[in-house]
Design a protein around this motif. Structure first.
Motif, PDB file in Angstrom:
ATOM      1  N   LYS A 180      78.303   3.766  73.864  1.00  0.00           N
ATOM      2  CA  LYS A 180      77.857   4.876  74.395  1.00  0.00           C
ATOM      3  C   LYS A 180      79.131   6.044  74.594  1.00  0.00           C
ATOM      4  CE  LYS A 180      73.979   2.680  76.720  1.00  0.00           C
ATOM      5  NZ  LYS A 180      74.264   1.351  76.059  1.00  0.00           N
ATOM      6  N   PRO A 181      79.927   6.305  73.493  1.00  0.00           N
ATOM      7  CA  PRO A 181      80.854   7.187  73.711  1.00  0.00           C
ATOM      8  C   PRO A 181      80.522   8.783  74.035  1.00  0.00           C
ATOM      9  CG  PRO A 181      80.263   6.882  71.396  1.00  0.00           C
ATOM     10  CD  PRO A 181      79.457   5.630  72.127  1.00  0.00           C
ATOM     11  N   ASP A 182      81.610   9.563  74.388  1.00  0.00           N
ATOM     12  CA  ASP A 182      81.406  10.976  74.768  1.00  0.00           C
ATOM     13  C   ASP A 182      82.041  11.445  73.178  1.00  0.00           C
ATOM     14  OD1 ASP A 182      79.973  11.174  76.959  1.00  0.00           O
ATOM     15  OD2 ASP A 182      81.891  10.888  78.135  1.00  0.00           O
ATOM     16  N   ILE A 183      81.325  12.064  72.428  1.00  0.00           N
ATOM     17  CA  ILE A 183      81.882  12.436  71.207  1.00  0.00           C
ATOM     18  C   ILE A 183      82.662  14.101  71.251  1.00  0.00           C
ATOM     19  CG2 ILE A 183      81.431  13.015  68.758  1.00  0.00           C
ATOM     20  CD1 ILE A 183      81.173   9.913  69.241  1.00  0.00           C
ATOM     21  N   GLU A 184      83.815  13.760  71.033  1.00  0.00           N
ATOM     22  CA  GLU A 184      84.521  15.155  71.540  1.00  0.00           C
ATOM     23  C   GLU A 184      84.971  15.897  70.128  1.00  0.00           C
ATOM     24  OE1 GLU A 184      88.118  13.372  73.137  1.00  0.00           O
ATOM     25  OE2 GLU A 184      86.944  13.029  75.107  1.00  0.00           O
ATOM     26  N   ASP A 185      84.839  15.072  69.155  1.00  0.00           N
ATOM     27  CA  ASP A 185      85.237  15.776  67.967  1.00  0.00           C
ATOM     28  C   ASP A 185      84.484  14.953  66.702  1.00  0.00           C
ATOM     29  OD1 ASP A 185      86.178  17.943  66.202  1.00  0.00           O
ATOM     30  OD2 ASP A 185      87.938  16.769  65.997  1.00  0.00           O
ATOM     31  N   SER A 186      83.579  16.158  65.949  1.00  0.00           N
ATOM     32  CA  SER A 186      82.892  15.684  64.712  1.00  0.00           C
ATOM     33  C   SER A 186      83.230  16.516  63.601  1.00  0.00           C
ATOM     34  CB  SER A 186      81.537  15.574  65.221  1.00  0.00           C
ATOM     35  OG  SER A 186      80.671  14.942  64.213  1.00  0.00           O
ATOM     36  N   THR A 187      84.217  15.642  62.613  1.00  0.00           N
ATOM     37  CA  THR A 187      84.534  16.223  61.422  1.00  0.00           C
ATOM     38  C   THR A 187      84.054  15.739  60.220  1.00  0.00           C
ATOM     39  OG1 THR A 187      86.599  14.992  61.578  1.00  0.00           O
ATOM     40  CG2 THR A 187      86.720  17.216  62.410  1.00  0.00           C
ATOM     41  N   LYS A 188      83.947  16.799  59.171  1.00  0.00           N
ATOM     42  CA  LYS A 188      83.456  16.299  57.977  1.00  0.00           C
ATOM     43  C   LYS A 188      84.309  15.519  57.135  1.00  0.00           C
ATOM     44  CE  LYS A 188      79.956  19.549  57.231  1.00  0.00           C
ATOM     45  NZ  LYS A 188      79.266  20.938  56.774  1.00  0.00           N
ATOM     46  N   ALA A 189      84.278  14.473  56.344  1.00  0.00           N
ATOM     47  CA  ALA A 189      85.057  13.661  55.667  1.00  0.00           C
ATOM     48  C   ALA A 189      84.811  13.851  54.057  1.00  0.00           C
ATOM     49  CB  ALA A 189      85.134  12.339  56.084  1.00  0.00           C
ATOM     50  N   HIS A 190      85.888  13.963  53.454  1.00  0.00           N
ATOM     51  CA  HIS A 190      85.812  14.450  52.144  1.00  0.00           C
ATOM     52  C   HIS A 190      86.636  13.187  51.283  1.00  0.00           C
ATOM     53  CE1 HIS A 190      85.362  18.323  53.954  1.00  0.00           C
ATOM     54  NE2 HIS A 190      84.569  18.380  53.051  1.00  0.00           N
ATOM     55  N   THR A 191      86.257  12.955  50.095  1.00  0.00           N
ATOM     56  CA  THR A 191      87.168  12.338  49.047  1.00  0.00           C
ATOM     57  C   THR A 191      87.441  13.084  47.845  1.00  0.00           C
ATOM     58  OG1 THR A 191      87.138  10.304  47.872  1.00  0.00           O
ATOM     59  CG2 THR A 191      85.182  11.537  47.757  1.00  0.00           C
ATOM     60  N   LEU A 192      88.626  13.088  47.271  1.00  0.00           N
ATOM     61  CA  LEU A 192      89.131  13.793  46.147  1.00  0.00           C
ATOM     62  C   LEU A 192      88.714  13.460  44.750  1.00  0.00           C
ATOM     63  CD1 LEU A 192      92.744  14.601  47.385  1.00  0.00           C
ATOM     64  CD2 LEU A 192      90.730  16.182  47.312  1.00  0.00           C
ATOM     65  N   ILE A 193      88.006  14.105  44.084  1.00  0.00           N
ATOM     66  CA  ILE A 193      87.625  13.717  42.950  1.00  0.00           C
ATOM     67  C   ILE A 193      88.141  14.841  41.825  1.00  0.00           C
ATOM     68  CG2 ILE A 193      85.380  12.595  43.600  1.00  0.00           C
ATOM     69  CD1 ILE A 193      83.893  14.958  42.449  1.00  0.00           C
ATOM     70  N   PRO A 194      88.176  14.080  40.534  1.00  0.00           N
ATOM     71  CA  PRO A 194      88.766  15.075  39.386  1.00  0.00           C
ATOM     72  C   PRO A 194      87.992  16.310  38.999  1.00  0.00           C
ATOM     73  CG  PRO A 194      88.022  12.993  38.446  1.00  0.00           C
ATOM     74  CD  PRO A 194      87.757  12.814  39.937  1.00  0.00           C
ATOM     75  N   LYS A 195      88.856  17.096  38.695  1.00  0.00           N
ATOM     76  CA  LYS A 195      88.063  18.502  37.919  1.00  0.00           C
ATOM     77  C   LYS A 195      89.147  18.838  36.841  1.00  0.00           C
ATOM     78  CE  LYS A 195      87.702  23.444  39.225  1.00  0.00           C
ATOM     79  NZ  LYS A 195      88.348  24.338  40.214  1.00  0.00           N
ATOM     80  N   VAL A 196      88.180  18.810  35.649  1.00  0.00           N
ATOM     81  CA  VAL A 196      88.985  19.097  34.280  1.00  0.00           C
ATOM     82  C   VAL A 196      88.925  20.438  33.967  1.00  0.00           C
ATOM     83  CG1 VAL A 196      88.961  18.194  32.074  1.00  0.00           C
ATOM     84  CG2 VAL A 196      88.175  16.709  33.839  1.00  0.00           C
TER      85      VAL A 196
END
Ligand code: SF4
Ligand code: SF4
Length: 302
Positions: A53-69
């Motif tokens: 039952k945590p108090d959430i202090e921060d919620s951030t979007k996570a990304h992965t890097l994929i190629p762009k040609v």
């Protein structure tokens, strides 16, 4: 010290073991002598929050890097597709097609492209929740959880981000508990790799034994020290079969959590066993003793 908690199959009680160990360590060390961290790397179905039952202090979007040609630089030579182990690229006569969902973000295609035609772009895969948890709102546990986007199946990059967050925050003597996803595939390996000790949780059922054997094979291949917790143990044919397997293989049995209705009731309402059952608290203290001060082949008492 980083302790990962894993299981060959889902539903064995892996999270029960992980959250109770984290809560007990926080109670013993108070978050002052040694910081205590809980990382929910079961990103497809994180449920540690139901118990901590945590108090959430921060919620951030996570990304992965994929190629762009860049089509202006690409010569359609095909080297990138040949090098991609995940079949995430297709070079046609006109262009290079990137299958975003198959890409593991390993960056190999960028390295092999001698024509500098590959750059990287971000793809959102989930969210990282960070906060504080602990019995009675004590906030003694540093909580981090990865939550994979619905429909997304590329969990290893998100698990990697969770581990990077927690490992950069934890210092020398701190204790990190990693709640891995079930199974023995890439997400689990990402969660348990390079940890100091692996607690494998199993149950006395035919599936439990079969999947434990796979999990043991995985950690042995990774060369990690490990021990086993049997959940819902009872002294019957299945229980004895499990113990015989461990005896034959000379595996370490860390603890046996009994099959008991009162335990199931505590878990079903999101309670912590160490708060509501003194026998379980003693069992988890013993378990913590055995894993937390593991050094080589030696166990010390707290
Ligand atoms: S390696 Fe580079 S130049 Fe060759 S097909 Fe791939 S992106 Fe195009
Ligand atoms: S980053 Fe890795 S997985 Fe993704 S397309 Fe390139 S080589 Fe394939």
């Amino acid at each position: 010290m980083i302790i990962s908690i894993a299981s060959g199959k889902g539903g064995t009680g892996k999270t029960t073991v992980a959250v109770n160990l984290a809560a007990l360590a926080a109670e013993i060390y108070g978050g002052e002598k040694r910081g205590v961290f809980y990382a929910d790397c079961d990103v497809e179905e994180p449920d540690g929050h139901l118990f901590l039952k945590p108090d959430i202090e921060d919620s951030t979007k996570a990304h992965t890097l994929i190629p762009k040609v860049d089509p202006d630089k690409c010569t359609l030579c095909g080297k990138c597709a040949e090098a991609c182990r995940f079949n995430a690229l297709l070079v046609t006569r006109k262009n290079v097609i990137v299958f975003d969902e198959l890409c593991h973000g390993c960056g190999t295609c960028k390295i092999v492209c001698g024509d500098d035609a590959v750059s990287e772009r971000e793809r959102e895969i989930g969210v990282i929740d960070e906060g504080k948890a602990g019995a009675g709102g004590s906030g003694r546990i540093n909580y981090v959880a990865g939550v994979l986007n619905v429909g997304e199946h590329m969990s290893p990059p998100l698990i990697k981000i969770v581990r990077e967050r927690i490992e950069s925050a934890a210092k020398g003597d701190d204790i990190v508990f990693i709640d891995a996803s079930p199974g023995t595939s890439c997400p689990v390996i990402e969660a348990v790799r390079d940890t100091d000790y692996v607690v494998l949780v199993t149950e006395p059922t035919p599936f439990g034994l079969n999947d434990l054997k796979l999990a043991v094979g995985m950690v042995e291949t990774l060369g990690l020290p490990f021990g086993i917790v049997i959940n819902r143990y009872q002294d019957d044919e299945r229980g004895r079969e499990l113990l015989e397997y461990m005896e034959d293989k000379k595996l370490t049995v860390l603890a046996e959590i009994p099959l008991r209705r009162s335990i199931a009731e505590i878990i079903s309402r999101g309670g912590l066993l160490i708060d509501e059952d003194m026998e379980m608290k003693n069992l988890f203290r013993e378990l913590l003793n055995r894993v937390i001060l593991y050094r080589g082949d030696q166990y010390d008492e707290i």
